[in-house]
Structure formats: C-alpha cells, structure tokens
Motif scaffolding. Structure first.
Motif, PDB file in Angstrom:
ATOM      1  N   ILE A  75       0.849  -1.190   0.000  1.00 49.26           N
ATOM      2  CA  ILE A  75       0.000   0.000   0.000  1.00 49.26           C
ATOM      3  C   ILE A  75       0.887   1.244   0.000  1.00 49.26           C
ATOM      4  O   ILE A  75       1.860   1.329   0.762  1.00 49.26           O
ATOM      5  CB  ILE A  75      -0.920   0.041   1.235  1.00 49.26           C
ATOM      6  CG1 ILE A  75      -1.815  -1.198   1.274  1.00 49.26           C
ATOM      7  CG2 ILE A  75      -1.765   1.310   1.235  1.00 49.26           C
ATOM      8  CD1 ILE A  75      -2.637  -1.297   2.536  1.00 49.26           C
ATOM      9  N   GLY A  76       0.559   2.199  -0.848  1.00 47.59           N
ATOM     10  CA  GLY A  76       1.217   3.497  -0.835  1.00 47.59           C
ATOM     11  C   GLY A  76       0.227   4.565  -0.429  1.00 47.59           C
ATOM     12  O   GLY A  76      -0.894   4.613  -0.946  1.00 47.59           O
ATOM     13  N   GLY A  77       0.615   5.400   0.506  1.00 47.89           N
ATOM     14  CA  GLY A  77      -0.247   6.493   0.948  1.00 47.89           C
ATOM     15  C   GLY A  77       0.437   7.828   0.754  1.00 47.89           C
ATOM     16  O   GLY A  77       1.669   7.927   0.818  1.00 47.89           O
ATOM     17  N   ASP A  78      -0.329   8.853   0.511  1.00 49.61           N
ATOM     18  CA  ASP A  78       0.230  10.200   0.387  1.00 49.61           C
ATOM     19  C   ASP A  78      -0.899  11.192   0.660  1.00 49.61           C
ATOM     20  O   ASP A  78      -2.070  10.922   0.351  1.00 49.61           O
ATOM     21  CB  ASP A  78       0.802  10.435  -1.006  1.00 49.61           C
ATOM     22  CG  ASP A  78       1.808  11.576  -1.026  1.00 49.61           C
ATOM     23  OD1 ASP A  78       3.017  11.303  -1.098  1.00 49.61           O
ATOM     24  OD2 ASP A  78       1.384  12.755  -0.965  1.00 49.61           O
ATOM     25  N   ASP A 138      -3.279  -3.597 -10.964  1.00 50.56           N
ATOM     26  CA  ASP A 138      -4.213  -3.975  -9.895  1.00 50.56           C
ATOM     27  C   ASP A 138      -3.521  -4.555  -8.661  1.00 50.56           C
ATOM     28  O   ASP A 138      -4.174  -4.760  -7.632  1.00 50.56           O
ATOM     29  CB  ASP A 138      -5.219  -5.003 -10.421  1.00 50.56           C
ATOM     30  CG  ASP A 138      -5.975  -4.499 -11.638  1.00 50.56           C
ATOM     31  OD1 ASP A 138      -6.479  -3.369 -11.570  1.00 50.56           O
ATOM     32  OD2 ASP A 138      -6.024  -5.234 -12.649  1.00 50.56           O
ATOM     33  N   ALA A 139      -2.208  -4.826  -8.746  1.00 48.11           N
ATOM     34  CA  ALA A 139      -1.523  -5.530  -7.659  1.00 48.11           C
ATOM     35  C   ALA A 139      -1.173  -4.616  -6.485  1.00 48.11           C
ATOM     36  O   ALA A 139      -0.985  -5.089  -5.360  1.00 48.11           O
ATOM     37  CB  ALA A 139      -0.256  -6.194  -8.183  1.00 48.11           C
ATOM     38  N   LEU A 140      -1.088  -3.316  -6.717  1.00 48.65           N
ATOM     39  CA  LEU A 140      -0.718  -2.362  -5.662  1.00 48.65           C
ATOM     40  C   LEU A 140      -1.911  -1.464  -5.350  1.00 48.65           C
ATOM     41  O   LEU A 140      -2.737  -1.194  -6.218  1.00 48.65           O
ATOM     42  CB  LEU A 140       0.464  -1.498  -6.104  1.00 48.65           C
ATOM     43  CG  LEU A 140       1.682  -2.232  -6.658  1.00 48.65           C
ATOM     44  CD1 LEU A 140       2.757  -1.233  -7.060  1.00 48.65           C
ATOM     45  CD2 LEU A 140       2.224  -3.226  -5.656  1.00 48.65           C
ATOM     46  N   ARG A 141      -1.961  -1.003  -4.099  1.00 47.60           N
ATOM     47  CA  ARG A 141      -3.034  -0.097  -3.696  1.00 47.60           C
ATOM     48  C   ARG A 141      -2.451   1.242  -3.279  1.00 47.60           C
ATOM     49  O   ARG A 141      -1.466   1.293  -2.534  1.00 47.60           O
ATOM     50  CB  ARG A 141      -3.834  -0.695  -2.538  1.00 47.60           C
ATOM     51  CG  ARG A 141      -4.741  -1.842  -2.963  1.00 47.60           C
ATOM     52  CD  ARG A 141      -5.617  -2.291  -1.823  1.00 47.60           C
ATOM     53  NE  ARG A 141      -4.878  -3.059  -0.834  1.00 47.60           N
ATOM     54  CZ  ARG A 141      -5.345  -3.368   0.370  1.00 47.60           C
ATOM     55  NH1 ARG A 141      -6.523  -2.946   0.751  1.00 47.60           N
ATOM     56  NH2 ARG A 141      -4.623  -4.090   1.199  1.00 47.60           N
ATOM     57  N   PHE A 142      -3.048   2.303  -3.766  1.00 49.98           N
ATOM     58  CA  PHE A 142      -2.629   3.653  -3.391  1.00 49.98           C
ATOM     59  C   PHE A 142      -3.859   4.407  -2.884  1.00 49.98           C
ATOM     60  O   PHE A 142      -4.942   4.308  -3.459  1.00 49.98           O
ATOM     61  CB  PHE A 142      -2.040   4.387  -4.605  1.00 49.98           C
ATOM     62  CG  PHE A 142      -0.780   3.758  -5.131  1.00 49.98           C
ATOM     63  CD1 PHE A 142       0.452   4.030  -4.541  1.00 49.98           C
ATOM     64  CD2 PHE A 142      -0.811   2.887  -6.201  1.00 49.98           C
ATOM     65  CE1 PHE A 142       1.602   3.449  -5.011  1.00 49.98           C
ATOM     66  CE2 PHE A 142       0.342   2.293  -6.692  1.00 49.98           C
ATOM     67  CZ  PHE A 142       1.551   2.573  -6.090  1.00 49.98           C
ATOM     68  N   LYS A 143      -3.664   5.151  -1.799  1.00 49.78           N
ATOM     69  CA  LYS A 143      -4.801   5.925  -1.286  1.00 49.78           C
ATOM     70  C   LYS A 143      -4.326   7.224  -0.651  1.00 49.78           C
ATOM     71  O   LYS A 143      -3.235   7.289  -0.060  1.00 49.78           O
ATOM     72  CB  LYS A 143      -5.606   5.107  -0.283  1.00 49.78           C
ATOM     73  CG  LYS A 143      -4.853   4.597   0.929  1.00 49.78           C
ATOM     74  CD  LYS A 143      -5.786   3.748   1.794  1.00 49.78           C
ATOM     75  CE  LYS A 143      -5.064   3.209   3.031  1.00 49.78           C
ATOM     76  NZ  LYS A 143      -5.981   2.388   3.868  1.00 49.78           N
TER      77      LYS A 143
END
Length: 378
Positions: free
Chosen positions: A256-259, A279-284
């Motif tokens: 997961i990447g957040g910013d 689709d394999a990584l999630r960013f929010k």
C-alpha cells in the motif's frame, strides 16, 4: 567464451549491496572499491547484469588501466589497448572524462588525447583513415585518480535507475536504485504487508513489487550494448528467457502506498500501471495520522520530506511526531525511514535499532531501522 572485466558503478554507501547482487547472479571474482564493484565474467554477463542489477548506476567494460603522468604516456598507452575488440568501425564513440588528484588535471585535454589515440588504434586495425561515427553509440570514459587512468566503455546507455515506468514524477523523486536498496536492507518479503506512508510517485511500492515477484528491473527498457554489431543477439535472448522463467507473476502482493496529495496518488497509480502492476498495488490519499492496521506484522518503508527548507521545518517535525504516535504502538512491525533530519529519533520518539549512512542524490541521509518484535505464535 572469453572473459571481460566489468565495473558496476554505485552511489556512495550502496557498494556492498551491488556486490551482493553481482554475486547472487553467479559471479565470484568480485572486488569492491569506493563507488564501484569490479568483477570478471563472460560477455553474456553484460546483458545479464544490466537486466538484473537493481541498485547499480550503470555497467562499464574496463578496456585498460595504467599510470599516466604525462600526455604522451596517456596517448601511447591508450593507443596500445585493444579498442577494435569492442568498437566497430561505424560506431559513434564520444569521450567523456574526469580527473581527481592527478597531474593531468585538464579534463578536456585528456578527452582529446584519448579520442585521438583511439582513432589511431582503430585506423591500424580497420585500415581506414576516416570514421563517420554514424553507427551504434559506444561512449568512452577516461577517469584519472591519483595518476592512474581507467579507460572504460559504457554498456548501459541511460542510467540503470531508468526502468522505463516512471514518465512523470514529483519534484524530488527518489531514485529507483536507492528505493530498491532501501527495500533490500529491510526484513520485508512478499508474504508480509508493506506500507509506504509518503509514496509520492510510487517508487518504493513499485520497486518492492518487482522484488516480490522476482521481476528483472531492466526487463522493459533497452541498453546501449543491444545496438553493438559484435554483441551476439543470442546472449540477449537467453538472458531474457531466463528472466521470464524465474519471474513469479502469480505471487500475491500486499503493498500500500499512501500520500496526503491526491495528485501523487493518481501519479503513483499511473506509474504502477506502466510498470505492469495495474491492480496488484493499492494507493490511497491518507494523512499519516489516519493510518491503522489489523495485520499482526508488516513493514513500513518511507522517504518523508526532510525539512531542508526553513519554511517546511515545523511541518516536517510535526509529521515525524505523528508518524511515531501512529507506528510505535505496532510493536511487531518493522519501520525503515530515510531522512537527513538530525533529530528524527527524538521527534519519532524511539531510538533506532540500527542506522546506515546513505546518499539521496547529493543529500547525506541516515536510514533509520526500527526492528519489530517477533509476532506471537498462533
């Protein structure tokens, strides 16, 4: 197949990581020096190491090395090297240079002399007097250090950090090579959750995904050596087939990447798609203070703002305090943060298990490592 001496250049502090990567590719005769890793290998290694090295800057062929305290010595010894073994008669071969603590301190003069010596050597071998230089690009470098001249040919072309997926990035991007080194310095593996609270354009999550699925970092880009007419296409094809055989495209990822900036989230998702992870990584979009998890253990890896500018200092220091308040209670999570801020541990609220000096471009930083406790057996 005969042997060649190769040099993998590295940012300061990453030499040992590059050396381990070279050894893991099966090359044993490895020497580590400041800023470079030297090893002997067959010619196919040029393709293999360019394709696989995650943390090196570029790969060069060492054509020769000798002492040179006069321009005459530089010319004659350069001329005596086997340039025709590497440079084709139609190649474009510019010369760049550098000089440190050497009597021959004029870089422009050294470049001109090396160029002339190489031309004279090629004239003798190809029996022609004029080189149009309209063919493959083969850049020569003359590097003088304490009167020792090293003559190399660059095999990479664009630096190895240019994987081909990051067309757009934020103002102060983390190099892909440094991101990969940071991940390799952690205890993360693909079976653990990974969270980057300052993901920016997504470099750390994307590099982690490539490591987690054992995807060669150079698989989607081209290299200078691919245009050389003497370099066997069979060597390139075999190396690409090897890479496809060992890739683990079905390996699940929990990254997961957040910013805080929604434009960075969009940018990171676009870069992840370019890298082959739509689709394999999630960013929010998320504030550091809002992070929470029910996972028993995992890894946090982050490159937060450093507060180098005075107007950012208060904001950055409060950000570090928030990070500590949120992450410290996760006792079985390991945390890895890179920053140049001298008081990070105090602001975060804990002393690092280990620190390592790294350079983010020209900025001297510390890589703070907080090792989590072993999770309870279920």
């Amino acid at each position: 197949m005969s042997k060649v001496t190769l040099i993998a250049t590295a940012a300061m502090g990453l030499e040992s990581i590059v050396a381990n990567e070279v050894k893991n590719l099966g090359y044993k005769d490895v020497t580590v020096e400041n800023g470079k890793v030297i090893f002997k290998a067959d010619f196919q290694a040029i393709a293999r190491v360019n394709l696989w090295l995650r943390t090196a800057d570029r790969v060069k062929i060492l054509v020769g090395e000798f002492r040179a305290e006069s321009f005459e010595e530089l010319f004659e010894q350069t001329k005596a090297l086997p340039w025709a073994d590497f440079i084709s008669k139609d190649a474009e071969f510019p010369v760049i240079g550098r000089s440190v603590k050497s009597k021959l301190f004029s870089v422009s003069d050294c470049q001109a002399i090396v160029k002339k010596a190489v031309v004279e050597s090629l004239k003798k071998n190809y029996h022609i007097d004029w080189f149009e230089e309209k063919g493959a690009f083969q850049r020569i470098e003359v590097a003088l250090h304490k009167d020792v001249a090293s003559l190399t040919i660059d095999t990479s072309g664009a630096g190895l950090h240019k994987r081909g997926y990051r067309y757009l990035h934020n103002e102060a991007p983390l190099k892909e090579t440094l991101a990969a080194a940071m991940i390799q310095l952690t205890n993360w593996n693909a079976d653990k959750p990974l969270y980057d609270p300052f993901c920016g354009s997504g470099t750390i999550p994307i590099e982690a995904a490539m490591i987690g699925q054992n995807i060669a970092p150079g698989i989607n880009r081209s290299f200078a050596f691919e245009g050389w007419n003497w370099y066997d296409q069979k060597w390139i094809d075999e190396v690409h087939e090897e890479a496809e055989d060992v890739a683990k495209y079905d390996q699940p990822l929990y990254i997961i990447g957040g910013d805080v900036d929604h434009t960075m989230i969009e940018l990171a998702q676009n870069n992840a798609t370019e890298a082959g992870f739509p689709d394999a990584l999630r960013f929010k979009q998320i504030q550091v203070s809002d992070f929470s998890t029910e996972d028993e253990n995992g890894v946090v890896i982050g490159n937060p703002p450093y507060g180098e500018r005075m107007k950012e200092k208060d904001y950055v220091e409060e950000l570090y305090r928030q990070l500590g308040r949120v992450i410290r209670p996760l006792e079985t999570w390991s945390v890895y943060i890179i920053t140049s801020h001298p008081h990070f541990e105090k602001l975060y609220g804990a002393k690092a298990t280990k620190k390592r000096k790294l350079y983010n471009g020209n900025i001297k930083t510390d890589f703070y490592q907080f090792w989590g406790k072993r999770p309870r057996n279920k």
